[in-house]
Design an enzyme around this catalytic site. Structure first.
Site, PDB file in Angstrom:
ATOM      1  N   ALA A  23      -1.631  50.752  23.784  1.00 60.53           N
ATOM      2  CA  ALA A  23      -2.430  51.059  24.981  1.00 60.53           C
ATOM      3  C   ALA A  23      -1.951  50.318  26.222  1.00 60.53           C
ATOM      4  O   ALA A  23      -2.354  50.649  27.338  1.00 60.53           O
ATOM      5  CB  ALA A  23      -3.909  50.743  24.720  1.00 60.53           C
ATOM      6  N   GLY A  27       4.185  48.480  24.260  1.00 57.53           N
ATOM      7  CA  GLY A  27       3.740  49.569  23.388  1.00 57.53           C
ATOM      8  C   GLY A  27       3.460  50.848  24.167  1.00 57.53           C
ATOM      9  O   GLY A  27       3.899  51.931  23.766  1.00 57.53           O
ATOM     10  N   CYS A  73      -8.311  51.263  16.830  1.00 54.76           N
ATOM     11  CA  CYS A  73      -8.119  50.607  15.539  1.00 54.76           C
ATOM     12  C   CYS A  73      -7.769  49.142  15.745  1.00 54.76           C
ATOM     13  O   CYS A  73      -6.843  48.816  16.489  1.00 54.76           O
ATOM     14  CB  CYS A  73      -6.980  51.312  14.788  1.00 54.76           C
ATOM     15  SG  CYS A  73      -6.455  50.487  13.268  1.00 54.76           S
ATOM     16  N   TYR A 163       2.201  30.744  17.217  1.00 52.38           N
ATOM     17  CA  TYR A 163       2.727  32.074  17.587  1.00 52.38           C
ATOM     18  C   TYR A 163       4.154  32.229  17.060  1.00 52.38           C
ATOM     19  O   TYR A 163       4.491  33.235  16.433  1.00 52.38           O
ATOM     20  CB  TYR A 163       2.688  32.240  19.112  1.00 52.38           C
ATOM     21  CG  TYR A 163       3.335  33.514  19.610  1.00 52.38           C
ATOM     22  CD1 TYR A 163       2.646  34.728  19.619  1.00 52.38           C
ATOM     23  CD2 TYR A 163       4.655  33.509  20.070  1.00 52.38           C
ATOM     24  CE1 TYR A 163       3.250  35.892  20.074  1.00 52.38           C
ATOM     25  CE2 TYR A 163       5.261  34.678  20.522  1.00 52.38           C
ATOM     26  CZ  TYR A 163       4.554  35.866  20.527  1.00 52.38           C
ATOM     27  OH  TYR A 163       5.158  37.020  20.977  1.00 52.38           O
ATOM     28  N   THR A 200       4.825  41.466  30.775  1.00 59.26           N
ATOM     29  CA  THR A 200       3.573  42.108  30.337  1.00 59.26           C
ATOM     30  C   THR A 200       2.460  41.062  30.352  1.00 59.26           C
ATOM     31  O   THR A 200       2.709  39.882  30.607  1.00 59.26           O
ATOM     32  CB  THR A 200       3.683  42.639  28.896  1.00 59.26           C
ATOM     33  OG1 THR A 200       3.794  41.504  28.031  1.00 59.26           O
ATOM     34  CG2 THR A 200       4.866  43.555  28.697  1.00 59.26           C
TER      35      THR A 200
HETATM   36  N1  LIG Z   1       6.010  40.059  26.608  1.00 61.41           N
HETATM   37  C1  LIG Z   1       6.809  39.131  26.096  1.00 61.41           C
HETATM   38  O1  LIG Z   1       7.259  38.191  26.754  1.00 61.41           O
HETATM   39  C2  LIG Z   1       7.212  39.225  24.641  1.00 61.41           C
HETATM   40  C3  LIG Z   1       8.311  38.473  24.204  1.00 61.41           C
HETATM   41  C4  LIG Z   1       8.679  38.541  22.869  1.00 61.41           C
HETATM   42  C5  LIG Z   1       7.973  39.352  21.991  1.00 61.41           C
HETATM   43  N2  LIG Z   1       6.919  40.068  22.450  1.00 61.41           N
HETATM   44  C6  LIG Z   1       6.206  40.926  21.500  1.00 61.41           C
HETATM   45  O2  LIG Z   1       6.216  42.258  21.965  1.00 61.41           O
HETATM   46  C7  LIG Z   1       5.089  42.967  21.462  1.00 61.41           C
HETATM   47  C8  LIG Z   1       4.372  43.683  22.589  1.00 61.41           C
HETATM   48  O3  LIG Z   1       3.756  42.726  23.405  1.00 61.41           O
HETATM   49  P1  LIG Z   1       3.431  42.974  24.945  1.00 61.41           P
HETATM   50  O4  LIG Z   1       4.292  42.055  25.680  1.00 61.41           O
HETATM   51  O5  LIG Z   1       3.464  44.415  25.258  1.00 61.41           O
HETATM   52  O6  LIG Z   1       1.938  42.415  24.966  1.00 61.41           O
HETATM   53  P2  LIG Z   1       0.589  43.026  25.583  1.00 61.41           P
HETATM   54  O7  LIG Z   1      -0.434  41.957  25.429  1.00 61.41           O
HETATM   55  O8  LIG Z   1       0.865  43.575  26.938  1.00 61.41           O
HETATM   56  O9  LIG Z   1       0.253  44.251  24.617  1.00 61.41           O
HETATM   57  C9  LIG Z   1      -0.203  44.081  23.305  1.00 61.41           C
HETATM   58  C10 LIG Z   1      -1.088  45.247  22.917  1.00 61.41           C
HETATM   59  O10 LIG Z   1      -1.529  45.020  21.565  1.00 61.41           O
HETATM   60  C11 LIG Z   1      -2.918  45.315  21.509  1.00 61.41           C
HETATM   61  N3  LIG Z   1      -3.544  44.608  20.399  1.00 61.41           N
HETATM   62  C12 LIG Z   1      -3.773  43.271  20.294  1.00 61.41           C
HETATM   63  N4  LIG Z   1      -4.425  42.994  19.162  1.00 61.41           N
HETATM   64  C13 LIG Z   1      -4.608  44.178  18.506  1.00 61.41           C
HETATM   65  C14 LIG Z   1      -5.222  44.543  17.294  1.00 61.41           C
HETATM   66  N5  LIG Z   1      -5.831  43.639  16.497  1.00 61.41           N
HETATM   67  N6  LIG Z   1      -5.230  45.847  16.946  1.00 61.41           N
HETATM   68  C15 LIG Z   1      -4.665  46.780  17.736  1.00 61.41           C
HETATM   69  N7  LIG Z   1      -4.072  46.494  18.915  1.00 61.41           N
HETATM   70  C16 LIG Z   1      -4.041  45.208  19.297  1.00 61.41           C
HETATM   71  C17 LIG Z   1      -3.456  44.862  22.853  1.00 61.41           C
HETATM   72  O11 LIG Z   1      -4.733  45.422  23.119  1.00 61.41           O
HETATM   73  C18 LIG Z   1      -2.361  45.344  23.786  1.00 61.41           C
HETATM   74  O12 LIG Z   1      -2.586  46.674  24.197  1.00 61.41           O
HETATM   75  C19 LIG Z   1       4.256  41.908  20.735  1.00 61.41           C
HETATM   76  O13 LIG Z   1       4.554  41.951  19.357  1.00 61.41           O
HETATM   77  C20 LIG Z   1       4.747  40.599  21.319  1.00 61.41           C
HETATM   78  O14 LIG Z   1       4.538  39.509  20.453  1.00 61.41           O
HETATM   79  C21 LIG Z   1       6.520  40.049  23.741  1.00 61.41           C
HETATM   80  C1  LIG Z   2       4.187  26.602  28.276  1.00 61.28           C
HETATM   81  C2  LIG Z   2       4.613  27.884  27.615  1.00 61.28           C
HETATM   82  C3  LIG Z   2       5.296  28.829  28.579  1.00 61.28           C
HETATM   83  C4  LIG Z   2       5.176  30.228  28.046  1.00 61.28           C
HETATM   84  C5  LIG Z   2       5.926  31.208  28.906  1.00 61.28           C
HETATM   85  C6  LIG Z   2       5.519  32.631  28.647  1.00 61.28           C
HETATM   86  O1  LIG Z   2       4.209  32.810  29.104  1.00 61.28           O
HETATM   87  C7  LIG Z   2       5.609  33.001  27.210  1.00 61.28           C
HETATM   88  C8  LIG Z   2       6.288  34.100  26.798  1.00 61.28           C
HETATM   89  C9  LIG Z   2       6.165  34.545  25.385  1.00 61.28           C
HETATM   90  C10 LIG Z   2       5.241  35.661  25.239  1.00 61.28           C
HETATM   91  C11 LIG Z   2       5.533  36.295  24.076  1.00 61.28           C
HETATM   92  C12 LIG Z   2       6.789  35.825  23.615  1.00 61.28           C
HETATM   93  O2  LIG Z   2       7.259  36.034  22.520  1.00 61.28           O
HETATM   94  C13 LIG Z   2       7.381  35.121  24.773  1.00 61.28           C
HETATM   95  C14 LIG Z   2       8.479  34.135  24.544  1.00 61.28           C
HETATM   96  C15 LIG Z   2       9.856  34.745  24.556  1.00 61.28           C
HETATM   97  C16 LIG Z   2      10.884  33.919  23.860  1.00 61.28           C
HETATM   98  C17 LIG Z   2      11.721  33.081  24.721  1.00 61.28           C
HETATM   99  C18 LIG Z   2      12.626  32.247  23.895  1.00 61.28           C
HETATM  100  C19 LIG Z   2      13.674  31.591  24.701  1.00 61.28           C
HETATM  101  C20 LIG Z   2      13.637  30.075  24.617  1.00 61.28           C
HETATM  102  O3  LIG Z   2      12.915  29.509  23.794  1.00 61.28           O
HETATM  103  O4  LIG Z   2      14.354  29.485  25.398  1.00 61.28           O
END
Ligand SMILES: NC(=O)c1ccc[n+]([C@@H]2O[C@H](COP(=O)([O-])OP(=O)(O)OC[C@H]3O[C@@H](n4cnc5c(N)ncnc54)[C@H](O)[C@@H]3O)[C@@H](O)[C@H]2O)c1
Ligand SMILES: CCCCC[C@H](O)/C=C/[C@H]1C=CC(=O)[C@@H]1CCCCCCC(=O)O
Length: 273
Positions: A23, A27, A73, A163, A200
């Site tokens: 949503a 995603g 869900c 995390y 995001t």
């Molecule tokens: N944005 C980043 O910096 C980053 C970096 C590395 C990995 N990721 C990973 O990428 C993926 C997408 O994250 P994003 O950045 O789009 O985050 P986001 O928070 O923008 O989106 C996450 C979505 O998951 C939904 N969600 C959360 N809990 C849920 C549940 N229990 N059931 C169903 N839906 C649920 C939320 O409502 C939201 O719509 C995640 O797995 C995140 O860990 C993001």
């Molecule tokens: C005090 C903490 C600052 C956090 C900064 C930011 O809000 C976080 C980003 C993370 C969000 C989801 C991830 O997996 C993101 C992380 C991506 C992985 C980056 C790894 C690179 C590195 O560790 O140098």
């Protein structure tokens, strides 16, 4: 025959896809991108009812009626997840691509159980349900499951220990289960994507910048959502089962399986004689 030997490239047209956490953020952009690639139907699961319903309406107006299907869900609730899978497989009679993308992020010491339940346990449950629906061993036509991890699975950033551990668990689970002969037997490819910081809501969550350690560790540079999605689509099309991909810095997806393999070779050298 293994995927690498066939050198195949999946064509997404007519595929039935399921995306968790569809949503918002990566995603939501992925759901739209799969439809642009002519996927027949994309079901997306999320807890955000208003956002999900609005996106469904918007996408069906753009791509055609019934192409996008929002299912409210909570993926951490096994009954809800089971119902969502049943709805999709009953309705479309097949399932080709699943992306386990939903995740939550909190500071260490807050909501640890929820991070484990959503990021790890639900990804595991959803992977097994997807494999059950797709596997050639059950009469299915195979498919692809992408589990979204993070570069934090490969790093030790003291700001986000819980995390990061959930994301390392997702990676270890997916690589271990997806190793051959998994694809040979099931015709399902299990893939891991490690995105770098991406623009995001999760990235901007919880005022993590106020964490004391942020002063001593560099702040992450973020990539665009579009770059993240381009990378994930490339991985869906070409990745071999058990492979791990970096999608970061607005660059094309990079296969980092050999780095991960080397790391585990070092780890397991203390186990094996
Ligand atoms: N944005 C980043 O910096 C980053 C970096 C590395 C990995 N990721 C990973 O990428 C993926 C997408 O994250 P994003 O950045 O789009 O985050 P986001 O928070 O923008 O989106 C996450 C979505 O998951 C939904 N969600 C959360 N809990 C849920 C549940 N229990 N059931 C169903 N839906 C649920 C939320 O409502 C939201 O719509 C995640 O797995 C995140 O860990 C993001
Ligand atoms: C005090 C903490 C600052 C956090 C900064 C930011 O809000 C976080 C980003 C993370 C969000 C989801 C991830 O997996 C993101 C992380 C991506 C992985 C980056 C790894 C690179 C590195 O560790 O140098």
């Amino acid at each position: 025959m293994v995927w690498d030997e066939v050198k195949q490239c999946l064509v997404l047209s007519d595929a039935v896809c399921l995306v968790t956490g569809g949503a918002a953020g990566v995603g939501a952009a992925l759901v739209s991108s799969l439809l642009t690639e002519n996927a027949q139907h994309v079901a997306f699961l999320d807890i955000e009812e208003k956002k999900g319903a609005a996106l469904e309406t918007q996408l069906n107006a753009k791509f055609g009626a019934l192409r996008a299907k929002f299912i409210k869900c909570d993926i951490a609730n096994e009954d809800e997840l089971t119902r969502a899978y049943k709805l999709v497989t009953d309705k479309y009679r097949r399932l080709d691509v699943v992306v386990n993308n939903a995740a939550v992020l909190s500071r260490d010491g807050e909501n640890s159980g929820r991070m484990v339940d959503v990021n790890f346990k639900a990804s595991v449950n959803s992977t097994f349900k997807a494999v059950e629906a797709m596997s050639a061993e059950n009469g299915g036509s195979g498919g692809v499951v992408v589990n979204i991890s993070s570069l934090l699975a490969l790093n030790q950033d003291s700001r986000l220990a819980v995390y990061s551990a959930t994301k390392a668990a997702v990676l270890q689970f997916t690589v271990t289960l997806g190793k051959e002969p998994f694809y040979t037997n099931s015709k399902v490819r299990l893939l891991t994507v490690c995105p770098g910081p991406t623009d995001t809501a999760i990235y901007h969550r919880q005022n993590l910048q106020n964490h004391p350690a942020h002063l001593t560790q560099p702040y992450f540079q973020k990539q665009s959502v579009e770059s993240a999605v381009l990378g994930i689509i490339e991985v869906i099309k070409t990745g071999a089962s058990g492979s791990v991909w970096k999608v970061a810095d607005d660059e094309p997806a990079q296969d980092i399986s050999q780095h991960v393999k080397k790391g585990f070779t070092v780890f397991s050298s203390v186990v094996k004689k």
